[in-house]
Design an enzyme around this catalytic site. Structure first.
Site, short mmCIF file in Angstrom:
data_model
loop_
_atom_site.label_atom_id
_atom_site.label_comp_id
_atom_site.label_asym_id
_atom_site.label_seq_id
_atom_site.Cartn_x
_atom_site.Cartn_y
_atom_site.Cartn_z
N GLY A 157 -11.56 -1.16 5.30
CA GLY A 157 -10.65 -1.54 6.39
C GLY A 157 -10.06 -0.26 6.48
O GLY A 157 -9.30 0.45 5.17
N GLN A 190 -2.14 4.04 8.81
CA GLN A 190 -2.67 4.85 7.49
C GLN A 190 -3.02 6.26 7.74
O GLN A 190 -3.21 7.00 6.65
CB GLN A 190 -3.55 4.01 6.69
CG GLN A 190 -3.18 2.75 6.27
CD GLN A 190 -4.37 1.84 5.57
OE1 GLN A 190 -5.20 1.18 6.17
NE2 GLN A 190 -4.38 2.24 4.28
N CYS A 233 -5.39 -1.32 -1.86
CA CYS A 233 -4.87 -0.61 -0.41
C CYS A 233 -5.21 0.85 -0.55
O CYS A 233 -4.68 1.53 -1.48
CB CYS A 233 -3.59 -0.85 0.10
SG CYS A 233 -3.29 -0.10 1.56
N LEU A 234 -5.89 1.73 0.53
CA LEU A 234 -6.30 3.27 0.12
C LEU A 234 -4.77 3.94 0.21
O LEU A 234 -4.58 4.83 -0.20
CB LEU A 234 -6.99 3.57 1.38
CG LEU A 234 -8.53 3.32 1.39
CD1 LEU A 234 -9.17 3.83 2.47
CD2 LEU A 234 -9.15 3.71 0.28
N HIS A 254 -5.44 -8.07 6.48
CA HIS A 254 -4.77 -7.00 5.60
C HIS A 254 -4.63 -5.95 6.62
O HIS A 254 -3.34 -5.27 6.61
CB HIS A 254 -5.80 -6.60 4.49
CG HIS A 254 -5.34 -5.31 3.88
ND1 HIS A 254 -5.03 -5.29 2.37
CD2 HIS A 254 -5.13 -3.94 4.06
CE1 HIS A 254 -4.64 -4.24 1.86
NE2 HIS A 254 -4.60 -3.20 3.05
N GLU A 255 -5.48 -5.38 7.33
CA GLU A 255 -5.31 -4.15 8.28
C GLU A 255 -4.23 -4.60 9.25
O GLU A 255 -3.37 -3.82 10.03
CB GLU A 255 -6.53 -3.60 9.04
CG GLU A 255 -7.54 -3.31 8.02
CD GLU A 255 -7.27 -2.43 6.99
OE1 GLU A 255 -6.09 -1.66 7.19
OE2 GLU A 255 -7.64 -2.36 5.73
N HIS A 301 -0.86 -4.11 8.41
CA HIS A 301 -0.23 -2.50 8.50
C HIS A 301 0.24 -2.32 9.69
O HIS A 301 1.18 -1.55 10.00
CB HIS A 301 -1.63 -1.82 8.23
CG HIS A 301 -1.78 -1.39 6.91
ND1 HIS A 301 -0.89 -0.88 5.99
CD2 HIS A 301 -3.00 -1.54 6.07
CE1 HIS A 301 -1.71 -0.62 4.73
NE2 HIS A 301 -2.77 -1.25 4.67
NI NI Z 1 -4.23 -1.14 3.26
#
Ligand code: NI
Length: 166
Positions: free
Chosen positions: A48, A53, A90-91, A132-133, A136
């Site tokens: 995701g 991000q 998380c990226l 999760h997304e 953000h």
């Molecule tokens: Ni994330």
């Protein structure tokens, strides 16, 4: 603002803490961004990715947990039920995982990439990825879910991430 190559913003970047604005209408520009976000997500082996991000504070997410990609625009979680706990990464925060309790099942209302309103139920990993997304978009990160003890342990690691970013 579209660039072909998107750069993942890392912990400490102000855009990760900003609230994202809703998208008025999903058009060609948004579809280009969605395509570029998916490419970036696959490149980093994520499941995701949220627009903040990649430095764009708009309510756009892309998801693919292994059964096909889709985009979620202006998500609203209208129902939550059940509860599961799982470790999440998380990226934007490489090397950090946090065990997070989230609803097992959700109903989400959103616009798809064709500007069509969708209301859909998701469960398990899909629900988790969307939640999760969606966090953000509110400027919320996995480290915010850490308990006092883990926050203490993470302090140095996060400080280093922030310093290395510069
Ligand atoms: Ni994330």
């Amino acid at each position: 603002m579209i660039t072909t190559k998107l750069k993942i913003r890392l912990y400490g970047d102000a855009c990760l803490r900003k609230k994202s604005v809703s998208v008025k209408s999903v058009g060609p520009g948004e579809r280009m961004l969605i395509k570029a976000m998916l490419e970036t997500m696959y490149e980093h082996k994520g499941i995701g990715l949220a627009a903040p991000q990649v430095g764009i504070n708009e309510q756009i997410l892309v998801i693919d947990v292994g059964d096909g990609p889709f985009a979620v625009i202006n998500p609203q979680i209208i129902k939550r039920s059940g509860s599961t706990k799982m470790e999440e990464g998380c990226l934007s925060i490489p090397g950090v995982v946090v065990n997070i309790k989230r609803p097992q099942k959700i109903i989400v209302q959103y616009l798809d990439e064709h500007n069509k309103e969708v209301k859909h139920e998701y469960e398990d990993l899909l629900a988790r990825a969307i939640l999760h997304e969606a966090d953000h978009l509110k400027g919320k990160l996995i480290v915010d879910y850490a308990g006092i003890l883990q926050k203490k342990k993470l302090k140095q690691q996060l400080k280093e991430l922030e310093e290395n970013r510069k």
